[in-house]
Design a protein around this motif. Structure first.
Motif, PDB file in Angstrom:
ATOM      1  N   UNK A 106       0.836  -1.206   0.000  1.00 12.83           N
ATOM      2  CA  UNK A 106       0.000   0.000   0.000  1.00 12.83           C
ATOM      3  C   UNK A 106       0.871   1.257   0.000  1.00 12.83           C
ATOM      4  N   UNK A 107       1.927   1.222   0.813  1.00 15.13           N
ATOM      5  CA  UNK A 107       2.838   2.377   0.893  1.00 15.13           C
ATOM      6  C   UNK A 107       3.539   2.601  -0.443  1.00 15.13           C
ATOM      7  N   UNK A 108       4.010   1.514  -1.037  1.00 12.47           N
ATOM      8  CA  UNK A 108       4.712   1.629  -2.318  1.00 12.47           C
ATOM      9  C   UNK A 108       3.769   2.159  -3.397  1.00 12.47           C
ATOM     10  N   UNK A 109       2.552   1.606  -3.438  1.00 12.74           N
ATOM     11  CA  UNK A 109       1.583   2.001  -4.469  1.00 12.74           C
ATOM     12  C   UNK A 109       1.295   3.499  -4.382  1.00 12.74           C
ATOM     13  N   UNK A 110       1.155   4.014  -3.180  1.00 12.71           N
ATOM     14  CA  UNK A 110       0.841   5.445  -3.038  1.00 12.71           C
ATOM     15  C   UNK A 110       2.056   6.307  -3.337  1.00 12.71           C
ATOM     16  N   UNK A 111       3.226   5.860  -2.902  1.00  9.27           N
ATOM     17  CA  UNK A 111       4.456   6.627  -3.175  1.00  9.27           C
ATOM     18  C   UNK A 111       4.645   6.837  -4.663  1.00  9.27           C
ATOM     19  N   UNK A 112       4.469   5.762  -5.445  1.00  9.14           N
ATOM     20  CA  UNK A 112       4.711   5.953  -6.886  1.00  9.14           C
ATOM     21  C   UNK A 112       3.521   6.617  -7.576  1.00  9.14           C
ATOM     22  N   UNK A 113       2.321   6.433  -7.068  1.00  2.92           N
ATOM     23  CA  UNK A 113       1.168   7.086  -7.703  1.00  2.92           C
ATOM     24  C   UNK A 113       1.251   8.615  -7.556  1.00  2.92           C
ATOM     25  N   UNK A 114       1.662   9.066  -6.379  1.00  2.00           N
ATOM     26  CA  UNK A 114       1.563  10.507  -6.128  1.00  2.00           C
ATOM     27  C   UNK A 114       2.897  11.257  -6.144  1.00  2.00           C
ATOM     28  N   UNK A 115       4.018  10.526  -6.260  1.00  2.00           N
ATOM     29  CA  UNK A 115       5.295  11.265  -6.201  1.00  2.00           C
ATOM     30  C   UNK A 115       6.357  10.791  -7.193  1.00  2.00           C
ATOM     31  N   UNK A 116       6.052   9.800  -8.048  1.00  2.00           N
ATOM     32  CA  UNK A 116       7.086   9.342  -8.991  1.00  2.00           C
ATOM     33  C   UNK A 116       7.447  10.471  -9.974  1.00  2.00           C
ATOM     34  N   UNK A 117       8.564  10.322 -10.630  1.00  2.00           N
ATOM     35  CA  UNK A 117       9.000  11.257 -11.680  1.00  2.00           C
ATOM     36  C   UNK A 117       9.071  12.711 -11.207  1.00  2.00           C
ATOM     37  N   UNK A 118       9.833  12.922 -10.159  1.00  2.00           N
ATOM     38  CA  UNK A 118      10.114  14.300  -9.738  1.00  2.00           C
ATOM     39  C   UNK A 118       9.155  14.871  -8.712  1.00  2.00           C
ATOM     40  N   UNK A 119       8.141  14.120  -8.298  1.00  2.00           N
ATOM     41  CA  UNK A 119       7.265  14.585  -7.221  1.00  2.00           C
ATOM     42  C   UNK A 119       8.013  14.486  -5.889  1.00  2.00           C
ATOM     43  N   UNK A 120       7.439  15.113  -4.869  1.00  2.00           N
ATOM     44  CA  UNK A 120       8.152  15.152  -3.592  1.00  2.00           C
ATOM     45  C   UNK A 120       7.305  14.537  -2.482  1.00  2.00           C
ATOM     46  N   UNK A 121       7.994  13.772  -1.628  1.00  2.00           N
ATOM     47  CA  UNK A 121       7.349  13.263  -0.407  1.00  2.00           C
ATOM     48  C   UNK A 121       7.998  13.978   0.773  1.00  2.00           C
ATOM     49  N   UNK A 122       7.180  14.447   1.696  1.00  2.00           N
ATOM     50  CA  UNK A 122       7.734  15.032   2.926  1.00  2.00           C
ATOM     51  C   UNK A 122       7.508  14.021   4.045  1.00  2.00           C
ATOM     52  N   UNK A 123       8.580  13.743   4.786  1.00  2.00           N
ATOM     53  CA  UNK A 123       8.461  12.746   5.865  1.00  2.00           C
ATOM     54  C   UNK A 123       9.321  13.145   7.052  1.00  2.00           C
ATOM     55  N   UNK A 124       8.872  12.788   8.254  1.00  2.00           N
ATOM     56  CA  UNK A 124       9.688  12.985   9.457  1.00  2.00           C
ATOM     57  C   UNK A 124      10.860  12.013   9.429  1.00  2.00           C
ATOM     58  N   UNK A 125      11.888  12.301  10.226  1.00  2.00           N
ATOM     59  CA  UNK A 125      13.030  11.398  10.255  1.00  2.00           C
ATOM     60  C   UNK A 125      13.516  11.246  11.682  1.00  2.00           C
ATOM     61  N   UNK A 126      13.671  10.030  12.205  1.00  2.00           N
ATOM     62  CA  UNK A 126      13.459   8.758  11.527  1.00  2.00           C
ATOM     63  C   UNK A 126      11.988   8.345  11.507  1.00  2.00           C
ATOM     64  N   UNK A 127      11.675   7.506  10.514  1.00  2.00           N
ATOM     65  CA  UNK A 127      10.345   6.931  10.421  1.00  2.00           C
ATOM     66  C   UNK A 127      10.433   5.622   9.636  1.00  2.00           C
TER      67      UNK A 127
END
Ligand SMILES: Cc1ncc(COP(=O)(O)O)c(C=O)c1O
Length: 372
Positions: A106-127
């Motif tokens: 589910x995480x992978x599917x959403x990551x590539x659907x909404x941020x592949x090809x130059x899109x950006x994900x914002x995330x806390x670190x560490x997570x």
């Protein structure tokens, strides 16, 4: 005889329930063993992956055995039935549920659907890294926002970091590896703010372990039609990590985008097992109870050793080891216990998963040997 040999012998002779001393502390009745299936004691005590040490339950095992008669078929119609059950549980429509091969898919599917090809994900670190690691391989960029001084997500900084480029904000609450939970008011205030600007993804893998029964799930925002996606899993409280089944809850529009972009799957035995797991409230309650007992044992030992730890709302504890995690890892391996991996920048902190009470007893003995 040391404790490890003693436990192994008594466990094997099946006489633990009859023993006094620490035997009675650990003892499960024969009936509990049959219903809840504690994992057998291994040579190496692996407390590194936040797995439930119990399960799949007897009820789930029976459903999986029965499912083999239909395992010659593709899983689609069975997944639809499970989606129907989950939609009812979550109070949404069936098309708002996507069944996946573990929540990692589910995480992978959403990551590539909404941020592949130059899109950006914002995330806390560490997570938890699965979404970001995978999306980066598909050309996504990741903007990391450090946790605040309480080792909580810095929601104000995350919200401020959202830009035109942002495809998704990833939130893991309770967070892995820190085990802590955002205060309710902060969660709701900033989730509203972020979801007005971009898609908010809420990883709720550990939601069931939260003590406060009124703590909100962000499914509430999905129901209000906000740009929110929630992931859940059968790996943790249901003890089904090896079967690979999880799900997404989101708005019909976002669900359609994910479906159009990625084909997500689980498999027939996992799906049939998950259906049975939803009805097995006895196992669910048992899992939560045993997890609490294991956490209390871990925390009592950390208190004894004067090692600071964060308040855990999960099935693991994050504690200040006060020494490089690589060194502690090696020393604990020498004692037959595998602890969690390093979580930079907190390289002198350690994540330890709960286990059966026997396993946790061996962990606490080993930790005392290493520290005293
Ligand atoms: C926060 C978080 N999300 C998701 C997962 C993945 O779980 P699964 O793919 O087994 O559903 C984990 C596993 O440890 C996790 O800690």
């Amino acid at each position: 005889m040391n404790r490890r040999d003693w436990i192994r012998n008594t466990a094997m002779s099946g006489s633990m329930a009859l023993m006094g001393g620490f035997g009675s502390l650990y003892a499960l009745s024969k009936e509990e063993r049959q219903k809840f299936h504690p994992r057998p004691l291994d040579k190496m005590i692996k407390l590194s992956s936040n797995e439930n040490p119990y399960g799949p339950s007897e009820i789930v095992r029976n459903a999986i055995r029965d499912s083999l008669d239909i395992a010659c078929r593709y899983p689609y119609s069975y997944a639809d039935e499970l989606a129907e059950m989950l939609a009812e549980k979550e109070g949404v429509a069936r098309e708002q549920i996507i069944i996946t091969g573990g929540s990692t898919e589910a995480l992978k599917a959403c990551g590539i659907t909404f941020a592949a090809n130059g899109g950006e994900i914002i995330a806390g670190r560490p997570t938890f890294l699965a979404m970001m690691t995978y999306a980066k391989q598909w050309g996504a960029e990741v903007k990391w926002v450090p946790l605040n001084e309480k080792k909580e997500y810095d929601m104000a900084a995350i919200s401020n970091a959202v830009s035109e480029k942002t495809g998704l904000v990833f939130l893991c609450n309770p967070n892995n590896p820190t085990s802590n939970l955002l205060p309710k008011e902060i969660l709701l205030k900033y989730s509203e703010e972020i979801a007005r600007k971009t898609i908010l993804f809420s990883d709720e893998a550990y939601y069931d372990f939260i003590d406060d029964p009124d703590y909100p799930s962000l499914v509430s925002m999905v129901k209000e039609g906000k740009q929110v996606i929630v992931s859940r899993t059968f790996s943790k409280v249901y003890g089904m990590a090896g079967l690979r089944i999880g799900y997404l809850v989101t708005t019909p529009e976002l669900a359609e985008k994910v479906r159009n972009n990625v084909m997500a799957y689980s498999n027939v035995p996992a799906i049939q097992g998950a259906k049975a797991a939803l009805a097995d409230t006895e196992f669910y309650d048992f899992s939560l109870q045993k997890n609490k007992e294991a956490k209390d044992m871990i925390c009592a030992t950390l208190d004894e050793l004067n090692l600071e730890y964060l308040p855990s709302q999960t099935n693991f504890v994050f504690f200040h080891s006060g020494r490089p995690i690589h060194e502690l890892h090696r020393s604990m391996m020498d004692q037959g216990v595998q602890i969690g991996r390093p979580f930079p920048p907190y390289t002198d902190w350690c994540r330890i998963s709960t286990g059966t009470l026997e396993e946790v007893g061996l962990f606490t003995d080993a930790l005392k040997k290493v520290y005293i």
